[in-house]
Write a protein that holds these residues in place. Structure first.
Motif, PDB file in Angstrom:
ATOM      1  N   PRO A 117       0.792  -1.238   0.000  1.00  0.00           N
ATOM      2  CA  PRO A 117       0.000   0.000   0.000  1.00  0.00           C
ATOM      3  C   PRO A 117       0.817   1.276   0.000  1.00  0.00           C
ATOM      4  N   ASP A 118       2.080   1.185   0.425  1.00  0.00           N
ATOM      5  CA  ASP A 118       2.884   2.386   0.646  1.00  0.00           C
ATOM      6  C   ASP A 118       4.133   2.364  -0.222  1.00  0.00           C
ATOM      7  N   ALA A 119       4.409   3.501  -0.867  1.00  0.00           N
ATOM      8  CA  ALA A 119       5.686   3.638  -1.562  1.00  0.00           C
ATOM      9  C   ALA A 119       6.801   3.797  -0.532  1.00  0.00           C
ATOM     10  N   GLY A 120       8.013   3.359  -0.897  1.00  0.00           N
ATOM     11  CA  GLY A 120       9.134   3.546   0.010  1.00  0.00           C
ATOM     12  C   GLY A 120      10.141   2.418  -0.051  1.00  0.00           C
ATOM     13  N   THR A 121      11.090   2.474   0.875  1.00  0.00           N
ATOM     14  CA  THR A 121      12.195   1.523   0.953  1.00  0.00           C
ATOM     15  C   THR A 121      11.918   0.531   2.074  1.00  0.00           C
ATOM     16  N   TYR A 122      11.800  -0.736   1.721  1.00  0.00           N
ATOM     17  CA  TYR A 122      11.500  -1.806   2.671  1.00  0.00           C
ATOM     18  C   TYR A 122      12.481  -2.954   2.437  1.00  0.00           C
ATOM     19  N   TRP A 123      12.314  -4.030   3.187  1.00  0.00           N
ATOM     20  CA  TRP A 123      13.176  -5.190   2.962  1.00  0.00           C
ATOM     21  C   TRP A 123      12.477  -6.428   3.469  1.00  0.00           C
ATOM     22  N   TYR A 124      13.015  -7.582   3.111  1.00  0.00           N
ATOM     23  CA  TYR A 124      12.471  -8.843   3.598  1.00  0.00           C
ATOM     24  C   TYR A 124      13.611  -9.670   4.175  1.00  0.00           C
ATOM     25  N   HIS A 125      13.268 -10.494   5.181  1.00  0.00           N
ATOM     26  CA  HIS A 125      14.309 -11.282   5.828  1.00  0.00           C
ATOM     27  C   HIS A 125      13.694 -12.474   6.546  1.00  0.00           C
ATOM     28  N   ALA A 126      14.526 -13.437   6.899  1.00  0.00           N
ATOM     29  CA  ALA A 126      14.068 -14.631   7.594  1.00  0.00           C
ATOM     30  C   ALA A 126      13.502 -14.263   8.957  1.00  0.00           C
ATOM     31  N   HIS A 127      12.448 -14.997   9.370  1.00  0.00           N
ATOM     32  CA  HIS A 127      11.892 -14.758  10.711  1.00  0.00           C
ATOM     33  C   HIS A 127      11.645 -16.076  11.440  1.00  0.00           C
ATOM     34  N   ASN A 128      12.548 -17.006  11.272  1.00  0.00           N
ATOM     35  CA  ASN A 128      12.645 -18.182  12.130  1.00  0.00           C
ATOM     36  C   ASN A 128      14.121 -18.328  12.459  1.00  0.00           C
ATOM     37  N   ARG A 129      14.434 -18.430  13.757  1.00  0.00           N
ATOM     38  CA  ARG A 129      15.838 -18.394  14.166  1.00  0.00           C
ATOM     39  C   ARG A 129      16.535 -17.218  13.493  1.00  0.00           C
ATOM     40  N   MET A 131      18.183 -14.592  14.422  1.00  0.00           N
ATOM     41  CA  MET A 131      19.539 -14.180  14.777  1.00  0.00           C
ATOM     42  C   MET A 131      20.569 -14.905  13.925  1.00  0.00           C
ATOM     43  N   GLU A 132      20.376 -16.201  13.695  1.00  0.00           N
ATOM     44  CA  GLU A 132      21.308 -16.971  12.884  1.00  0.00           C
ATOM     45  C   GLU A 132      21.045 -16.778  11.398  1.00  0.00           C
ATOM     46  N   GLN A 133      19.787 -16.881  10.985  1.00  0.00           N
ATOM     47  CA  GLN A 133      19.501 -16.915   9.550  1.00  0.00           C
ATOM     48  C   GLN A 133      19.761 -15.580   8.870  1.00  0.00           C
ATOM     49  N   VAL A 134      19.451 -14.469   9.543  1.00  0.00           N
ATOM     50  CA  VAL A 134      19.772 -13.168   8.956  1.00  0.00           C
ATOM     51  C   VAL A 134      21.285 -12.963   8.938  1.00  0.00           C
ATOM     52  N   ALA A 135      21.967 -13.405  10.001  1.00  0.00           N
ATOM     53  CA  ALA A 135      23.429 -13.283  10.036  1.00  0.00           C
ATOM     54  C   ALA A 135      24.105 -14.115   8.955  1.00  0.00           C
ATOM     55  N   ARG A 136      23.444 -15.151   8.485  1.00  0.00           N
ATOM     56  CA  ARG A 136      24.000 -15.966   7.393  1.00  0.00           C
ATOM     57  C   ARG A 136      23.657 -15.407   6.015  1.00  0.00           C
ATOM     58  N   GLY A 137      22.797 -14.355   5.957  1.00  0.00           N
ATOM     59  CA  GLY A 137      22.557 -13.694   4.677  1.00  0.00           C
ATOM     60  C   GLY A 137      21.144 -13.732   4.151  1.00  0.00           C
ATOM     61  N   LEU A 138      20.171 -14.202   4.938  1.00  0.00           N
ATOM     62  CA  LEU A 138      18.804 -14.338   4.430  1.00  0.00           C
ATOM     63  C   LEU A 138      18.054 -13.007   4.523  1.00  0.00           C
ATOM     64  N   TYR A 139      18.306 -12.145   3.537  1.00  0.00           N
ATOM     65  CA  TYR A 139      17.595 -10.874   3.443  1.00  0.00           C
ATOM     66  C   TYR A 139      17.716 -10.332   2.028  1.00  0.00           C
ATOM     67  N   GLY A 140      16.819  -9.405   1.690  1.00  0.00           N
ATOM     68  CA  GLY A 140      16.864  -8.752   0.386  1.00  0.00           C
ATOM     69  C   GLY A 140      16.050  -7.473   0.409  1.00  0.00           C
ATOM     70  N   PRO A 141      16.208  -6.617  -0.614  1.00  0.00           N
ATOM     71  CA  PRO A 141      15.487  -5.341  -0.649  1.00  0.00           C
ATOM     72  C   PRO A 141      14.119  -5.474  -1.307  1.00  0.00           C
ATOM     73  N   LEU A 142      13.182  -4.674  -0.825  1.00  0.00           N
ATOM     74  CA  LEU A 142      11.857  -4.554  -1.429  1.00  0.00           C
ATOM     75  C   LEU A 142      11.581  -3.073  -1.601  1.00  0.00           C
ATOM     76  N   ILE A 143      11.505  -2.620  -2.842  1.00  0.00           N
ATOM     77  CA  ILE A 143      11.365  -1.201  -3.155  1.00  0.00           C
ATOM     78  C   ILE A 143      10.007  -0.975  -3.811  1.00  0.00           C
ATOM     79  N   VAL A 144       9.241  -0.050  -3.257  1.00  0.00           N
ATOM     80  CA  VAL A 144       7.942   0.321  -3.821  1.00  0.00           C
ATOM     81  C   VAL A 144       8.058   1.748  -4.339  1.00  0.00           C
ATOM     82  N   GLU A 145       7.947   1.898  -5.641  1.00  0.00           N
ATOM     83  CA  GLU A 145       8.190   3.190  -6.279  1.00  0.00           C
ATOM     84  C   GLU A 145       6.966   4.095  -6.207  1.00  0.00           C
ATOM     85  N   GLU A 146       7.212   5.389  -6.050  1.00  0.00           N
ATOM     86  CA  GLU A 146       6.143   6.374  -6.085  1.00  0.00           C
ATOM     87  C   GLU A 146       5.581   6.501  -7.501  1.00  0.00           C
ATOM     88  N   ALA A 147       4.321   6.918  -7.587  1.00  0.00           N
ATOM     89  CA  ALA A 147       3.734   7.171  -8.906  1.00  0.00           C
ATOM     90  C   ALA A 147       4.510   8.271  -9.618  1.00  0.00           C
TER      91      ALA A 147
END
Length: 457
Positions: A117-129, A131-147
């Protein structure tokens, strides 16, 4: 100013222009092991956990109002899930293992389907364990562009992270249950990267205008960000546009999970400009921009505010109920006792279970929500930090407004940094139904006690 580069165990990073990846229908988001060079040349590749075989993971770039349809395919050795950080999302899609969904076991899949619903800079990442899974690299960018996006020459995503590597092998150290980390500042790394890369140079032109989307993906590191040879404005925080662009100060903090959108001009007369990490012993380069020629003779005029997102209007905040959340425990302020479920335990018993922190006397997510309220209710939450360390408190499914010391509103955020000994207050309109996590985004702190939740019915 000449920016010195630290060596392997002290240095930093890279920049990447992210391409458009949004398509109709369910596309695979494969979580799998991958090898990637994140240390300097001459070191071996590091074995990481990734989305799509690279860290950061598959970049998602969409238009406001678009639909995300991604099928998580878990090819990791652990169960996992995906949290879409900062998106005001349907509760069933929030990706919190044990609260909004069951963890996705190895070999299984889960379909995420939601609108942005909202334009802006967001991200996605692991949400089980996490502390370990994000530290191992489980994340990425999610960008929602303005009109109507701002007038810039380049739009760059910069995901900041730090890694704890064995200096001989360049492999991630497997000490995620380290009691010292859990009870102190958290898991701090010895190598800083941006976009999973070490010490890059990125070409720009003098008087070129850049949009820099900063995302702190680290487990616990608070970056103090500064500029050298760049000048401009902060135009959004945690994805939400500021009502008026803010001239970038000499430096500003970016806590774990927080984002900041900058619009900057390449103003240097030298042959390089830099994004800096300002530390006690000086400023060090995060991203270098090599100047190759001139785009224009002069800088452009100021920048307009980004178009606002469809956020609620907050009124009569001073009469809204006030809920106090006390942040407790950690080294130097050890817990005397706290609860796990209905059981009261001593600090020694809690430490033996790896619990060093508490929120309102609870050393793990309690059975009853911290706040149980109806849809459309206005509340104030006061975070009282009685610990010796800062904490980045993140609420899922909502944005909130900071309440400043004079009672006026600060910016919209989804993650607020509460410094040691500090009290910070927020205003929240519960406009999204469901069970929503509220936790410290120093992920080791969350894993060892700083976890709560709210219920909106």
């Amino acid at each position: 100013m000449t920016v010195n580069r630290r060596q392997f165990m002290q240095s930093a990073a890279a920049a990447l222009l992210v391409p458009c990846m949004a398509r109709a229908g369910f596309l695979s988001l494969e979580a799998r092991v991958a090898d990637q060079l994140i240390a300097p040349d001459g070191y071996p590749e590091t074995k990481l956990w990734s989305y799509g075989g690279k860290v950061p993971g598959i970049p998602l770039r969409l238009k406001q109002g678009d639909r995300v349809q991604r099928r998580l395919v878990n090819n990791l050795p652990q169960p996992t899930s995906v949290h879409w950080h900062g998106i005001r999302i349907a509760n069933a899609m929030d990706g919190v293992s044990g609260l909004t969904q069951a963890p996705v076991v190895p070999g299984d899949t889960f379909d995420y389907d939601f609108e942005v619903p909202d334009a802006g800079t967001y991200w996605y990442h692991a949400h089980n364990r996490s502390m370990e899974q994000v530290a191992r690299g489980l994340y990425g960018p999610l960008i929602v562009e303005e009109a109507t996006p701002p007038d810039v020459d380049q739009d760059l995503i910069l995901m900041l992270d730090d890694w704890r590597l064995d200096p001989e092998t360049a492999q991630i150290t497997d000490d995620f249950d380290n009691g010292r980390d859990l009870s102190h500042a958290g898991r701090l790394g010895n190598l800083v990267t941006v976009n999973g890369s070490f010490d890059p140079a990125f070409p720009v032109k003098r008087n070129e205008r850049l949009r820099l989307r900063l995302i702190n993906a680290s487990n616990a590191r608070i970056f103090d960000v500064g500029l050298d040879g760049l000048s401009g404005w902060i135009v959004a925080l945690d994805g939400m546009p500021l009502e008026a662009p803010l001239a970038i100060p000499q430096s500003f903090p970016l806590a774990p999970a927080q984002r900041a959108d900058l619009v900057v001009d390449v103003s240097t007369d030298d042959d390089a400009a830099n994004l800096l990490s300002v530390e006690q012993d000086g400023a060090y380069g995060l991203v270098q921009f090599n100047v190759t020629g001139e785009l224009a003779k002069t800088r452009r005029d100021g920048v307009d505010a980004l178009p606002p997102n469809p956020l609620p209007v907050l009124r009569d905040v001073e009469t809204a109920p006030l809920h106090r959340m006390v942040l407790q425990g950690g080294a130097m302020r050890w817990l005397e006792n706290a609860r796990i479920g209905d059981t009261e335990m001593s600090g020694r018993e809690l430490a033996q279970l790896g619990r060093f922190w508490a929120l309102n006397g609870n050393a793990e997510r309690p059975t009853d929500p911290f706040l149980d309220t109806g849809l459309g209710s206005l509340h104030r939450i006061e975070f009282v930090n009685e610990t010796a360390f800062p904490h980045a408190m993140h609420l899922h499914g909502h944005h909130f407004r900071l309440i400043l010391e004079d009672g006026s509103f600060g910016p919209w955020r989804d993650t607020v940094l509460v410094d040691r000994g500090q009290t910070r207050q927020i205003a929240l309109l519960t406009d999204n139904p469901g069970d929503w996590l509220l936790h410290c985004h120093m992920l080791g702190h969350a894993a060892s006690g700083m976890m709560s939740w709210i219920r909106v019915t």
